[in-house]
Design an enzyme around this catalytic site. Structure first.
Site, PDB file in Angstrom:
ATOM      1  N   LYS A  26      -7.585  -0.076  -0.869  1.00  0.00           N
ATOM      2  CA  LYS A  26      -6.694   1.024  -1.279  1.00  0.00           C
ATOM      3  C   LYS A  26      -7.432   2.346  -1.326  1.00  0.00           C
ATOM      4  O   LYS A  26      -6.828   3.395  -1.080  1.00  0.00           O
ATOM      5  CB  LYS A  26      -6.029   0.705  -2.628  1.00  0.00           C
ATOM      6  CG  LYS A  26      -5.052  -0.450  -2.518  1.00  0.00           C
ATOM      7  CD  LYS A  26      -3.704  -0.191  -3.143  1.00  0.00           C
ATOM      8  CE  LYS A  26      -2.729  -1.237  -2.642  1.00  0.00           C
ATOM      9  NZ  LYS A  26      -1.468  -1.307  -3.327  1.00  0.00           N
ATOM     10  N   LYS A  37      -1.792  -7.793   6.007  1.00  0.00           N
ATOM     11  CA  LYS A  37      -0.725  -8.468   5.256  1.00  0.00           C
ATOM     12  C   LYS A  37       0.545  -7.612   5.238  1.00  0.00           C
ATOM     13  O   LYS A  37       0.464  -6.377   5.286  1.00  0.00           O
ATOM     14  CB  LYS A  37      -1.194  -8.845   3.845  1.00  0.00           C
ATOM     15  CG  LYS A  37      -1.176  -7.729   2.843  1.00  0.00           C
ATOM     16  CD  LYS A  37      -1.197  -8.244   1.398  1.00  0.00           C
ATOM     17  CE  LYS A  37      -0.942  -7.061   0.476  1.00  0.00           C
ATOM     18  NZ  LYS A  37      -0.391  -7.332  -0.792  1.00  0.00           N
ATOM     19  N   LYS A  86       4.673  -3.783   0.950  1.00  0.00           N
ATOM     20  CA  LYS A  86       5.772  -2.878   0.592  1.00  0.00           C
ATOM     21  C   LYS A  86       5.529  -1.473   1.090  1.00  0.00           C
ATOM     22  O   LYS A  86       6.422  -0.763   1.467  1.00  0.00           O
ATOM     23  CB  LYS A  86       5.850  -2.767  -0.937  1.00  0.00           C
ATOM     24  CG  LYS A  86       6.627  -3.831  -1.599  1.00  0.00           C
ATOM     25  CD  LYS A  86       6.864  -3.397  -3.037  1.00  0.00           C
ATOM     26  CE  LYS A  86       6.406  -4.463  -3.995  1.00  0.00           C
ATOM     27  NZ  LYS A  86       5.090  -4.281  -4.528  1.00  0.00           N
TER      28      LYS A  86
HETATM   29  P1  ATP Z   1       1.753  -2.606  -2.332  1.00  0.00           P
HETATM   30  O1  ATP Z   1       2.072  -2.499  -0.868  1.00  0.00           O
HETATM   31  O2  ATP Z   1       2.341  -1.510  -3.154  1.00  0.00           O
HETATM   32  O3  ATP Z   1       0.311  -2.887  -2.615  1.00  0.00           O
HETATM   33  P2  ATP Z   1       2.531  -5.355  -2.275  1.00  0.00           P
HETATM   34  O4  ATP Z   1       3.658  -5.561  -1.314  1.00  0.00           O
HETATM   35  O5  ATP Z   1       1.187  -5.767  -1.856  1.00  0.00           O
HETATM   36  O6  ATP Z   1       2.546  -3.879  -2.827  1.00  0.00           O
HETATM   37  P3  ATP Z   1       2.454  -6.346  -4.999  1.00  0.00           P
HETATM   38  O7  ATP Z   1       3.366  -5.775  -6.006  1.00  0.00           O
HETATM   39  O8  ATP Z   1       1.054  -5.868  -5.014  1.00  0.00           O
HETATM   40  O9  ATP Z   1       3.025  -6.150  -3.540  1.00  0.00           O
HETATM   41  O10 ATP Z   1       2.497  -7.928  -5.093  1.00  0.00           O
HETATM   42  C1  ATP Z   1       3.460  -8.679  -5.774  1.00  0.00           C
HETATM   43  C2  ATP Z   1       3.250 -10.139  -5.488  1.00  0.00           C
HETATM   44  O11 ATP Z   1       3.550 -10.432  -4.136  1.00  0.00           O
HETATM   45  C3  ATP Z   1       1.815 -10.619  -5.714  1.00  0.00           C
HETATM   46  O12 ATP Z   1       1.829 -11.890  -6.296  1.00  0.00           O
HETATM   47  C4  ATP Z   1       1.234 -10.666  -4.338  1.00  0.00           C
HETATM   48  O13 ATP Z   1       0.199 -11.600  -4.223  1.00  0.00           O
HETATM   49  C5  ATP Z   1       2.440 -11.094  -3.522  1.00  0.00           C
HETATM   50  N1  ATP Z   1       2.349 -10.630  -2.150  1.00  0.00           N
HETATM   51  C6  ATP Z   1       2.272  -9.334  -1.733  1.00  0.00           C
HETATM   52  N2  ATP Z   1       2.217  -9.250  -0.401  1.00  0.00           N
HETATM   53  C7  ATP Z   1       2.248 -10.544   0.052  1.00  0.00           C
HETATM   54  C8  ATP Z   1       2.224 -11.123   1.361  1.00  0.00           C
HETATM   55  N3  ATP Z   1       2.158 -10.370   2.441  1.00  0.00           N
HETATM   56  N4  ATP Z   1       2.270 -12.472   1.463  1.00  0.00           N
HETATM   57  C9  ATP Z   1       2.351 -13.246   0.357  1.00  0.00           C
HETATM   58  N5  ATP Z   1       2.383 -12.761  -0.898  1.00  0.00           N
HETATM   59  C10 ATP Z   1       2.330 -11.429  -1.064  1.00  0.00           C
END
Ligand code: ATP
Ligand code: LTN
Length: 333
Positions: free
Chosen positions: A117, A199, A202
């Site tokens: 990040k 990955k 969001k």
């Molecule tokens: P950001 O993009 O803002 O970092 P994010 O999409 O990575 O957000 P988080 O809020 O950080 O989402 O994660 C929420 C949950 O979803 C966590 O348990 C995280 O491990 C899971 N998660 C996030 N992205 C993935 C993915 N691509 N595959 C599986 N699990 C995920």
């Protein structure tokens, strides 16, 4: 009942940093839902974590309420579980401060999420981004959680939570339960459909890489049809086939089919058929969630009633741990 075993405690949270994705659902939220009968489940919207990246105030307000409704629509049952908003429960920020004094600079420097990040937001490498895992540790430890359902990317944060808890217990006695991560076998790491080495996230700028929970079926189909694959045109799991591996993982996670079965079913068929099948299976999985969301999001009063009640319960439970921590350290209560 007398001989009924006490249910274990589950805690998890998600940032309302944008619309919830298929990755969030398969990696985490789906398990939040399925664990509700067997465990005492406590879930949160981690809105305090979200401001480690700059947010626009009006968009943030909307994202919080939309994320609350989306997660509820996935099947959170407020009769069984507590689903609250982190910033409404002051113990989180308090314990985070305390635990930051029991966390080493060196161990935070090793966190891969911080490295990723800070590379992505080079103009705003703030102290909150650095201490993010301490707030996450506070979230979990306040509730004496046994299990933490998360995607694979959070494994390192669970490990540092355990390290901080063990260190604190080593000094003051048994204050915190040492939690275990609960990472699904399938869907723990859903990758971007456009760049399968990254990955699905969001906050991804490439909208075609990411399937959102509320995408209508035609949008889902379009994203899967455009998904990056390879030139081999053979549906099987293998090295150098990140795109197809990712589609297989998604298909297996939503249908329950094994990789062998998928390879067998698509033997001799091209990627076009496979992408259509994956798209349709995902669209069917998400359809009832989107429909429930449309209902829920209209009922702001009901949503508010749900989170107010949950906030109150969360404060009550977390205050027990917070008081114990303060007393053990030597604060005058
Ligand atoms: P950001 O993009 O803002 O970092 P994010 O999409 O990575 O957000 P988080 O809020 O950080 O989402 O994660 C929420 C949950 O979803 C966590 O348990 C995280 O491990 C899971 N998660 C996030 N992205 C993935 C993915 N691509 N595959 C599986 N699990 C995920
Ligand atoms: N850091 C997590 C979100 C999160 C979390 C938590 C997950 C904040 N607090 C406590 C589990 C337990 C993420 O997914 N990025």
């Amino acid at each position: 009942m007398e001989n009924e075993k006490k249910k274990e405690i589950v805690f998890s949270a998600i940032q309302p940093s944008g619309t919830i994705t298929l990755g969030n659902y398969l990696g985490a939220v789906r398990n939040w839902v399925s664990m509700q009968d067997e465990y005492n489940c406590i879930y949160a919207l981690a809105d305090l974590h979200t401001i480690t990246v700059r947010q626009e105030p009006a968009a943030m307000r909307k994202n919080i309420l939309d994320a609350y409704a989306s997660i509820m629509a996935c099947g959170i049952d407020v009769e069984k579980s507590i689903f609250f908003i982190q910033s409404h429960v002051h113990t989180h920020a308090e314990l985070a401060w305390v635990l930051s004094c029991y966390t080493q600079f060196g161990e935070l420097s090793r966190m891969t999420q911080f490295k990723d990040k800070s590379a992505k937001h080079a103009d705003n490498i703030n102290a909150g981004l650095f201490t993010y895992p301490v707030l996450m540790a506070a979230d979990i430890l306040l509730y004496q959680a046994d299990k933490v359902p998360v995607g694979a990317d959070q494994k390192q944060h669970i490990e540092i939570t355990r390290d901080i808890a063990e260190r604190f217990n080593g000094i003051y006695g048994n204050v915190f339960k040492i939690p275990d991560g609960f990472i699904p076998k399938n869907g723990a790491r859903v990758m971007s459909l456009q760049d399968p080495s990254k990955k699905m996230s969001k906050s991804d700028e490439n909208v075609n890489g990411c399937v959102h929970l509320l995408d209508p079926p035609e949008v889902i189909m379009k994203k899967f049809k455009r998904a990056i694959t390879d030139s081999e045109a053979s549906v099987h799991y293998g090295e150098g086939k990140d795109g197809v591996n990712n589609l297989m993982a998604i298909y297996s996670a939503v249908t329950g089919l094994s990789y062998e079965q998928i390879e067998h079913d698509f033997d001799g068929r091209g990627y076009g058929d496979f992408k259509t099948a994956v798209g349709e299976a995902v669209a069917e999985t998400l359809r009832p969630i989107r429909e429930r969301y449309e209902q829920l999001v209209k009922d702001k009063a009901y949503l508010e009633d749900c989170y107010r009640k949950a906030d109150e319960l969360a404060l009550k439970i977390s205050s027990r741990t917070m008081n114990k921590v303060m007393k053990k350290i030597g604060f005058v209560l």
